[in-house]
Design a protein around this motif. Structure first.
Motif, PDB file in Angstrom:
ATOM      1  N   PHE A  40       3.381   8.196  -0.115  1.00 53.79           N
ATOM      2  CA  PHE A  40       2.928   8.969  -0.827  1.00 53.79           C
ATOM      3  C   PHE A  40       3.937   9.441  -2.206  1.00 53.79           C
ATOM      4  O   PHE A  40       2.919  10.535  -2.927  1.00 53.79           O
ATOM      5  N   ASN A  41       4.574   7.884  -2.640  1.00 51.30           N
ATOM      6  CA  ASN A  41       5.026   7.889  -3.759  1.00 51.30           C
ATOM      7  C   ASN A  41       5.473   6.659  -3.934  1.00 51.30           C
ATOM      8  O   ASN A  41       5.317   5.781  -3.028  1.00 51.30           O
ATOM      9  N   ASP A  42       6.425   6.280  -5.381  1.00 47.87           N
ATOM     10  CA  ASP A  42       7.071   5.050  -5.313  1.00 47.87           C
ATOM     11  C   ASP A  42       7.993   4.806  -4.197  1.00 47.87           C
ATOM     12  O   ASP A  42       8.248   3.221  -4.098  1.00 47.87           O
ATOM     13  N   GLU A  43       8.514   5.604  -3.809  1.00 47.65           N
ATOM     14  CA  GLU A  43       9.470   5.264  -3.156  1.00 47.65           C
ATOM     15  C   GLU A  43      10.035   5.948  -1.671  1.00 47.65           C
ATOM     16  O   GLU A  43      10.195   5.575  -0.617  1.00 47.65           O
ATOM     17  N   TRP A  44       8.781   6.655  -1.570  1.00 45.93           N
ATOM     18  CA  TRP A  44       8.603   7.201   0.090  1.00 45.93           C
ATOM     19  C   TRP A  44       7.463   6.562   0.622  1.00 45.93           C
ATOM     20  O   TRP A  44       6.289   6.942  -0.041  1.00 45.93           O
ATOM     21  N   ALA A  45       7.348   6.562   2.369  1.00 46.10           N
ATOM     22  CA  ALA A  45       6.304   6.515   3.049  1.00 46.10           C
ATOM     23  C   ALA A  45       7.007   7.040   4.357  1.00 46.10           C
ATOM     24  O   ALA A  45       7.539   6.898   4.688  1.00 46.10           O
ATOM     25  N   VAL A  46       5.189   7.580   4.737  1.00 45.47           N
ATOM     26  CA  VAL A  46       5.428   7.225   6.104  1.00 45.47           C
ATOM     27  C   VAL A  46       4.723   6.784   7.158  1.00 45.47           C
ATOM     28  O   VAL A  46       4.043   5.805   6.543  1.00 45.47           O
TER      29      VAL A  46
ATOM     30  N   ALA B  63       4.592  -4.214  17.904  1.00 42.74           N
ATOM     31  CA  ALA B  63       3.703  -3.622  17.528  1.00 42.74           C
ATOM     32  C   ALA B  63       3.703  -3.275  16.141  1.00 42.74           C
ATOM     33  O   ALA B  63       4.192  -3.934  15.438  1.00 42.74           O
ATOM     34  N   PRO B  64       2.101  -3.233  15.963  1.00 41.09           N
ATOM     35  CA  PRO B  64       1.783  -3.063  14.268  1.00 41.09           C
ATOM     36  C   PRO B  64       2.064  -1.820  13.939  1.00 41.09           C
ATOM     37  O   PRO B  64       2.490  -0.642  13.977  1.00 41.09           O
ATOM     38  N   LYS B  65       2.928  -1.908  12.728  1.00 47.15           N
ATOM     39  CA  LYS B  65       3.448  -0.944  11.640  1.00 47.15           C
ATOM     40  C   LYS B  65       2.540  -0.183  10.936  1.00 47.15           C
ATOM     41  O   LYS B  65       2.147  -1.217   9.957  1.00 47.15           O
ATOM     42  N   LEU B  66       1.820   0.597  10.270  1.00 44.43           N
ATOM     43  CA  LEU B  66       0.445   1.034   9.798  1.00 44.43           C
ATOM     44  C   LEU B  66       1.562   2.240   8.678  1.00 44.43           C
ATOM     45  O   LEU B  66       1.924   3.039   9.022  1.00 44.43           O
ATOM     46  N   SER B  67       2.134   2.084   7.365  1.00 45.11           N
ATOM     47  CA  SER B  67       2.695   3.001   6.419  1.00 45.11           C
ATOM     48  C   SER B  67       1.493   4.043   5.578  1.00 45.11           C
ATOM     49  O   SER B  67       1.126   2.575   5.333  1.00 45.11           O
TER      50      SER B  67
END
Length: 240
Positions: A14-20, A7-11
């Protein structure tokens, strides 16, 4: 039970360290003699705790796996550590440079001679010039602008161009506003030091014209910048 998933992962950082992130794709699941292709999806959160290293918490579901006796969804929670190959250290910000045409080395006759000279100036201020998520100029960084202020005060014929940029994180409209406000903060400081507004061109370009890869933390840091340029101008000096 075992399964192979793709599956492709889409990120979305929302700042330099964290992502959903989210992903959706397929799974090939196996249980005893049963083999079944099924839909797979997942969501999670990722934290970059060091260059190239990140931790990840993820919920994943394989939908509607079945054989001749049962039919079920398979839900799992994953906690892991990831390493991204190929990340390089952040490049240093471009240094300010002032160029000037060389003065004649020969002795001049005892008469006044008008000599036309040229100068230009370029400077890049990075993300450290502003507090995190702020457009206010840091007090400790104001001395960085002493060279351009001295140049503009010495040469009233010179003008200055100030252009703000951001990385590609976040909405485009917000990035445009932040780039404009950061450029305006520097312009306001130059004005407070006696530089007339009529000599300034101030604008924001948002996430346009990146100078590094926005897919890496280091690249995004380089793209969050304000470029200050004094276009080439001529001035005349009198030499004996």
């Amino acid at each position: 039970m075992s399964a192979v998933t793709l599956a492709p992962k889409l990120s979305y950082p929302f700042n330099d360290e964290w992502a959903v992130f989210g992903k959706i794709g397929g799974a090939y699941a196996m249980y005893k003699d049963a083999k079944e292709a099924a839909l797979m999806g997942g969501v999670g959160i990722e934290y970059d705790f060091a260059t190239a290293w990140s931790g990840r918490l993820e919920y994943q579901r394989i939908n509607d796996f079945k054989d001749s006796w049962f039919e079920t969804d398979v839900d799992t929670i994953w906690l892991g550590v990831s390493y991204s190959f190929g990340k390089a250290a952040a490049a240093a910000a471009a240094a300010a440079a002032v160029t000037q045409a060389p003065a004649p080395v020969e002795e001049q006759p005892p008469v006044v001679e008008a000599v036309v000279m040229t100068k230009t100036f370029e400077q890049v201020q990075g993300q450290e010039t502003f507090a995190l998520n702020s457009t206010k100029l840091e007090e400790s960084k104001k001395s960085d602008f002493d060279p351009v202020i001295a140049l503009l005060n010495e040469h009233p014929e010179a003008t200055v161009t100030i252009v703000g940029y951001t990385d590609s994180s976040g909405p485009e409209e917000l990035n445009q506003r932040i780039s404009e406000e950061r450029a305006e903060s520097i312009a306001s400081y130059l004005e407070s030091q006696g530089i007339d507004r009529s000599r300034m061109s101030v604008s924001g370009m948002g996430e346009a014209n990146p100078i590094a890869d926005n897919s890496t933390k280091e690249g995004r840091a380089q793209n969050r910048r304000v470029e200050i340029t004094v276009p080439e101008f001529e001035y005349t000096v009198e030499e004996w």
